[in-house]
Design an enzyme around this catalytic site. Structure first.
Site: not given
Ligand code: TYM
Length: 334
Positions: A115, A197, A200
């Site tokens: 992140k 993966k 979202k």
């Protein structure tokens, strides 16, 4: 233990649109094991602001997510479904646990590294201490079991380490939680890049199936899914795209990979992709219909949120008061 049952806690971030990965890796398992436990399912909106959010959008998404928990089959009369930000114990315990967590431990967290790389202009302290808030979520309810996808395992290990460290100093304060990872669907990959993966926050919407995608969109995305040139439906590491589709198919139909291989023996990828798309539609369509019905029922949802928030406050305060006493905060005068 709570009322003779083991305690289960889990949560999801109200960030972005929920994907099939969130559903198969977490939400579906939440529903299937809920009966066995005293459960707390939180919409973790406090975690969401570690990345900049549009306030109105965050509020809307949080409500959508909470409604989806119920639409997926969690009865709010039996399961404590609530917003993390409504229960102040999460932040209070997180602060205490911050003082029992080492910088070195947080520096090792792969989600933080990912992140931080993605949001280089906003590497805030909350993003860094995010796993401590997650530990607080779990430990606040003396949780025995935490159903999550594989990507959350590292955070869960840290939670256990923090709890053990705290117990080592102050005695048996926290229950040490165990992860619950489903047998299928624990790591659903992107349809466009099976090495990544399903997420979202993926920029390519064709890589993810969103829970609110309509049937045509779902089928179209599966038709376009990246596979290989082998031409046979086989569950192997060498065919990661097909393997991912088999995982999805099995999670939606209850079949095993071996049964799936037999079913599609000698048939082309076109047939198989179509069948996977249809299997996903047959799982998501009823969920979408229930979501639409529930969304109309504002009073019911509001009443349920109020009651469950009180319940979460009550149980979280029990742990919090115990912890505050242990670390030496002055007793409250009644
Ligand atoms: P979040 O919101 O990213 O994801 C919610 C759940 O979905 C699972 N998941 C997946 N499973 C399989 N395949 C995928 N592609 C996939 N993508 C996501 C995640 O493992 C998770 O179980 N930090 C957590 C939220 C959280 C939490 C908690 C979870 C906060 N506090 C306490 C459990 C307990 C998160 O960001 O999940």
């Amino acid at each position: 233990m709570l009322d003779g049952k083991k305690v289960l806690f889990s949560g999801m971030q109200a960030t972005g649109n929920l994907t099939l990965g969130n559903y198969l890796g977490a939400l579906k398992n939440w529903v299937s094991i809920a009966e066995e436990y005293e459960t707390f399912y939180s919409v973790v909106d406090m975690h969401s602001i570690t990345v900049r959010q549009d306030p109105a959008e965050l509020r809307r998404r949080a409500r959508t997510l909470l409604t989806l928990y119920i639409a997926a089959g969690l009865d709010p009369e039996k399961n404590c479904i609530y917003y993390q930000s409504h229960v102040s114990g999460h932040a209070e315990l997180a602060w205490i646990l911050n003082c029992f967590t080492y910088m070195g431990e947080l520096n090792r967290m792969t989600q933080f590294k990912d992140k931080a790389a993605k949001h280089a202009d906003n590497i805030n302290a909350g993003l860094f201490t995010y796993p401590v808030l997650m530990a607080a979520d779990i430990l606040l309810y003396q949780s025995d079991v935490v159903p999550v996808g594989i990507d959350q395992m590292q955070h869960l290990e840290l939670t256990r380490d923090i709890a053990q460290r705290f117990n080592g100093i102050y005695g048996d304060v926290f229950t040490i939680p165990e992860a619950y990872i489903g047998k299928v669907g624990a790591k659903i990959m992107s349809l466009q890049d099976p090495a990544k993966k399903m997420s979202k926050s993926d920029e390519n919407p064709n890589g993810s199936i969103y829970l609110m995608d309509d049937p045509d969109t779902i089928v179209r995305k599966f038709k376009r899914a990246v596979t290989d040139s082998e031409g046979c439906v086989r569950y192997s590491q060498e065919q990661p795209g097909i393997r991912n589709l088999i995982d999805i198919y099995c999670a939606c139909t209850g079949k095993t990979p071996a049964e799936t291989e037999r079913e599609f023996d000698g048939r082309g990828y076109g047939d198989f992709k179509m069948a996977v798309g249809e299997a996903v539609v047959s799982v998501l369509k009823p969920l979408q219909d229930r979501f639409a019905d529930l969304s109309k029922n504002k009073d019911y949802l509001d009443g349920m949120i109020r009651a469950n928030t009180e319940k979460a406050q009550y149980y979280s305060n029990k742990t919090l008061r115990k912890v505050q006493k242990k670390v030496g905060f002055p007793e409250r005068i009644r």
